[in-house]
Write a protein that holds these residues in place. Structure first.
Motif, PDB file in Angstrom:
ATOM      1  N   ALA A  19      20.619  12.922   4.233  1.00  0.00           N
ATOM      2  CA  ALA A  19      20.709  14.083   5.118  1.00  0.00           C
ATOM      3  C   ALA A  19      20.208  13.738   6.516  1.00  0.00           C
ATOM      4  O   ALA A  19      20.803  14.149   7.524  1.00  0.00           O
ATOM      5  CB  ALA A  19      19.908  15.248   4.538  1.00  0.00           C
ATOM      6  N   ILE A  20      19.115  12.972   6.603  1.00  0.00           N
ATOM      7  CA  ILE A  20      18.603  12.555   7.909  1.00  0.00           C
ATOM      8  C   ILE A  20      19.614  11.659   8.609  1.00  0.00           C
ATOM      9  O   ILE A  20      19.847  11.778   9.826  1.00  0.00           O
ATOM     10  CB  ILE A  20      17.253  11.833   7.743  1.00  0.00           C
ATOM     11  CG1 ILE A  20      16.195  12.803   7.203  1.00  0.00           C
ATOM     12  CG2 ILE A  20      16.781  11.230   9.065  1.00  0.00           C
ATOM     13  CD1 ILE A  20      14.906  12.138   6.769  1.00  0.00           C
ATOM     14  N   GLU A  21      20.245  10.769   7.855  1.00  0.00           N
ATOM     15  CA  GLU A  21      21.259   9.888   8.449  1.00  0.00           C
ATOM     16  C   GLU A  21      22.454  10.694   8.955  1.00  0.00           C
ATOM     17  O   GLU A  21      22.989  10.420  10.037  1.00  0.00           O
ATOM     18  CB  GLU A  21      21.703   8.849   7.426  1.00  0.00           C
ATOM     19  CG  GLU A  21      20.626   7.813   7.122  1.00  0.00           C
ATOM     20  CD  GLU A  21      21.031   6.838   6.036  1.00  0.00           C
ATOM     21  OE1 GLU A  21      20.478   5.722   6.015  1.00  0.00           O
ATOM     22  OE2 GLU A  21      21.896   7.180   5.204  1.00  0.00           O
ATOM     23  N   ALA A  22      22.875  11.699   8.191  1.00  0.00           N
ATOM     24  CA  ALA A  22      24.001  12.534   8.626  1.00  0.00           C
ATOM     25  C   ALA A  22      23.649  13.294   9.896  1.00  0.00           C
ATOM     26  O   ALA A  22      24.475  13.428  10.809  1.00  0.00           O
ATOM     27  CB  ALA A  22      24.387  13.507   7.515  1.00  0.00           C
ATOM     28  N   ALA A  23      22.423  13.800   9.973  1.00  0.00           N
ATOM     29  CA  ALA A  23      21.985  14.491  11.187  1.00  0.00           C
ATOM     30  C   ALA A  23      21.947  13.536  12.373  1.00  0.00           C
ATOM     31  O   ALA A  23      22.332  13.895  13.494  1.00  0.00           O
ATOM     32  CB  ALA A  23      20.610  15.106  10.968  1.00  0.00           C
ATOM     33  N   SER A  24      21.516  12.290  12.143  1.00  0.00           N
ATOM     34  CA  SER A  24      21.453  11.295  13.217  1.00  0.00           C
ATOM     35  C   SER A  24      22.835  10.950  13.741  1.00  0.00           C
ATOM     36  O   SER A  24      23.034  10.786  14.954  1.00  0.00           O
ATOM     37  CB  SER A  24      20.756  10.022  12.713  1.00  0.00           C
ATOM     38  OG  SER A  24      19.426  10.291  12.304  1.00  0.00           O
ATOM     39  N   VAL A  25      23.802  10.835  12.843  1.00  0.00           N
ATOM     40  CA  VAL A  25      25.176  10.532  13.264  1.00  0.00           C
ATOM     41  C   VAL A  25      25.733  11.668  14.114  1.00  0.00           C
ATOM     42  O   VAL A  25      26.346  11.436  15.162  1.00  0.00           O
ATOM     43  CB  VAL A  25      26.066  10.281  12.024  1.00  0.00           C
ATOM     44  CG1 VAL A  25      27.539  10.238  12.425  1.00  0.00           C
ATOM     45  CG2 VAL A  25      25.666   8.976  11.337  1.00  0.00           C
ATOM     46  N   ALA A  26      25.522  12.913  13.673  1.00  0.00           N
ATOM     47  CA  ALA A  26      26.022  14.058  14.438  1.00  0.00           C
ATOM     48  C   ALA A  26      25.384  14.105  15.822  1.00  0.00           C
ATOM     49  O   ALA A  26      26.062  14.371  16.824  1.00  0.00           O
ATOM     50  CB  ALA A  26      25.740  15.353  13.677  1.00  0.00           C
TER      51      ALA A  26
END
Length: 355
Positions: free
Chosen positions: A136-143
Motif C-alpha cells: 500500500a505504501i508503494e502504491a501511494a508512492s507511485v501515485a
C-alpha cells in the motif's frame, strides 16, 4: 489479520500487567479493527474487544470491523466505564496523548488510580509492516511520484507556490489517492530555508532552489518524499549544499539494516554534514517511520531508543537550511530487508531543473 494484531496487543497487555486497554487514536483503531470512521473508541478487556461508536457509523462499522464486537452508543466513554466495571478491571492502560481530560474523567468514573497513562501499546506493533502494508505504501508512492512528474512537465515558472501545491494534490487524487499524506510543502528561493514552509502566493522563477515535500495516502497508507528543484546552472554555494546533502543521504541509507540503532543512522548523517561544514544548518531529525500516519515510530533521531528491524519503513531526509539564501532537503522512503534496505520512493534527487 485483525485477530492476529489483537493477539499481539493482548501479549503486550500481559507484559505490562494490564487487565484492559482503551485505544482512541484513529490510526491505532484502524490498525486493530479495520474501522476507518471517526469518533470511536476501542476497549480491549479479558472478555473481548469492543468498538464503541455512534449510529452515524453503524453500517460502516459492521461492514469494516473484524474480530471485534461493534457497540453502537451515544455515550461511548460512559459505556467504556460501565464495561470496565463489569470486567472488574483493576489496571487499565490508555493512550494519554490522544484522550482528552474530559473524556478521561468520563471513563475513569472516579477510579483514576487504576489507569496507567503514557502506555501506547499499539504504535510499537505498527513499526514492522506486513507485506500488504508495504504494498500500500508503494502504491501511494507511485501515485505521488507520477503526479509530481506531471506537474513539473507542465512547467513551474511563473506559477505560485500555492498553484503547484494545489495542482499536485489534485493530480494525486486523480491517480487514486484518498487524500494527501499531509499538507504539501512548496517553498521557493529564500523561503526554502523554512523546513515546514506553508505555500504562498509567491511566484516561482528560474533561480531556485525549490523544495517540494509531498505524499499521497492510498488504502489508508502514506507516502513521503521530498525533491529539491534547481536551476540548470545553480550558484556555487547551492551546488556545494546540494552535494553535501546528497552525500549525507547516501550515507544514511547505506547505514540502514536490521539490528542497527536508529540513533546511529542519525549520527552517521550528522557526521557527514559536519565534515561538509553544514551540521549547524541541519535542524531536524534524519527520518521517521511511515505507515497509517506519515510520522510514526521509529524515529531516526539522537534520542531514539529503537532498533531497526526487517519490515520497517522509514524515511531518510537530511536537509541544510541557509537563512536568506535557501535550503536543500532530499527525502526518500525505504523498506528494511534482511540485509539492508530498498527504496520505496524512486524519483531522482536534486537533478530536476527549473526552466
Amino acid at each position: 489479520m485483525s485477530d492476529e494484531r489483537l493477539a499481539r496487543l493482548y501479549a503486550s497487555m500481559r507484559r505490562r500487567r494490564l487487565d484492559a486497554y482503551l485505544s482512541v487514536c484513529p490510526s491505532n483503531i484502524r490498525y486493530l479493527t479495520g474501522f476507518t470512521g471517526e469518533d470511536s473508541a476501542l476497549l480491549v478487556t479479558g472478555g473481548g474487544a469492543f468498538l464503541l461508536t455512534d449510529g452515524r457509523f453503524d453500517i460502516q462499522a459492521r461492514n469494516e470491523v473484524r474480530g471485534t464486537e461493534v457497540v453502537i452508543t451515544n455515550r461511548k466513554y460512559k459505556e467504556a466505564a460501565r464495561r470496565l466495571r463489569l470486567a472488574r478491571s483493576r489496571r487499565i492502560g490508555y493512550e494519554s496523548h490522544c484522550l482528552s481530560m474530559e473524556s478521561f474523567h468520563k471513563c475513569s468514573a472516579g477510579r483514576e488510580e487504576r489507569w496507567v497513562s503514557g502506555s501506547d501499546l499499539v504504535e510499537p506493533l505498527r513499526m514492522r509492516k506486513e507485506l500488504r502494508e508495504i504494498l500500500a505504501i508503494e502504491a501511494a508512492s507511485v501515485a505521488a511520484a507520477a503526479s509530481l512528474m506531471s506537474v513539473i512537465s507542465s512547467g513551474l515558472n511563473g506559477k505560485t507556490e500555492r498553484d503547484v501545491a494545489a495542482d499536485l494534490e489534485r493530480e494525486m487524487k486523480r491517480r487514486g489517492a484518498e487524500e494527501p499524506s499531509f499538507p504539501t510543502i512548496v517553498a521557493y528561493g529564500a523561503r526554502s530555508a523554512m523546513p515546514h514552509a506553508i505555500p504562498t502566493w509567491n511566484r516561482i522563477g528560474t533561480e531556485g532552489p525549490l523544495i517540494i515535500d509531498f505524499g499521497a495516502k492510498k488504502g489508508g497508507y502514506c507516502s513521503d518524499e521530498t525533491v529539491t528543484v534547481f536551476p540548470g546552472n545553480p550558484q556555487r554555494s547551492l551546488r556545494k549544499v546540494r552535494d553535501a546533502v546528497r552525500r549525507a543521504q547516501d550515507v544514511g541509507i547505506s547505514s540502514i539494516g536490521p539490528g542497527v540503532a536508529c540513533k546511529m543512522v542519525d549520527a552517521r548523517v550528522r557526521e557527514s554534514l559536519d565534515r561538509s561544514g553544514y551540521l549547524k544548518y541541519f535542524v531536524h531529525s534524519t527520518g521517521h517511520g511511515v505507515g497509517l500516519d506519515v510520522h510514526e515510530r521509529p524515529t531516526l533521531s539522537p534520542r531514539s531508543k529503537d532498533l531497526i528491524e526487517e519490515g520497517m519503513v522509514v524515511t531518510v531526509e537530511p536537509g541544510v537550511y541557509l537563512p536568506g539564501i535557501g535550503g536543500v532537503r532530499l527525502e526518500d522512503t525505504v523498506k528494511v530487508t534482511g540485509s539492508g534496505c530498498e527504496r520505496v520512493t524512486f524519483l531522482p534527487k536534486a537533478e530536476t531543473l527549473l526552466t
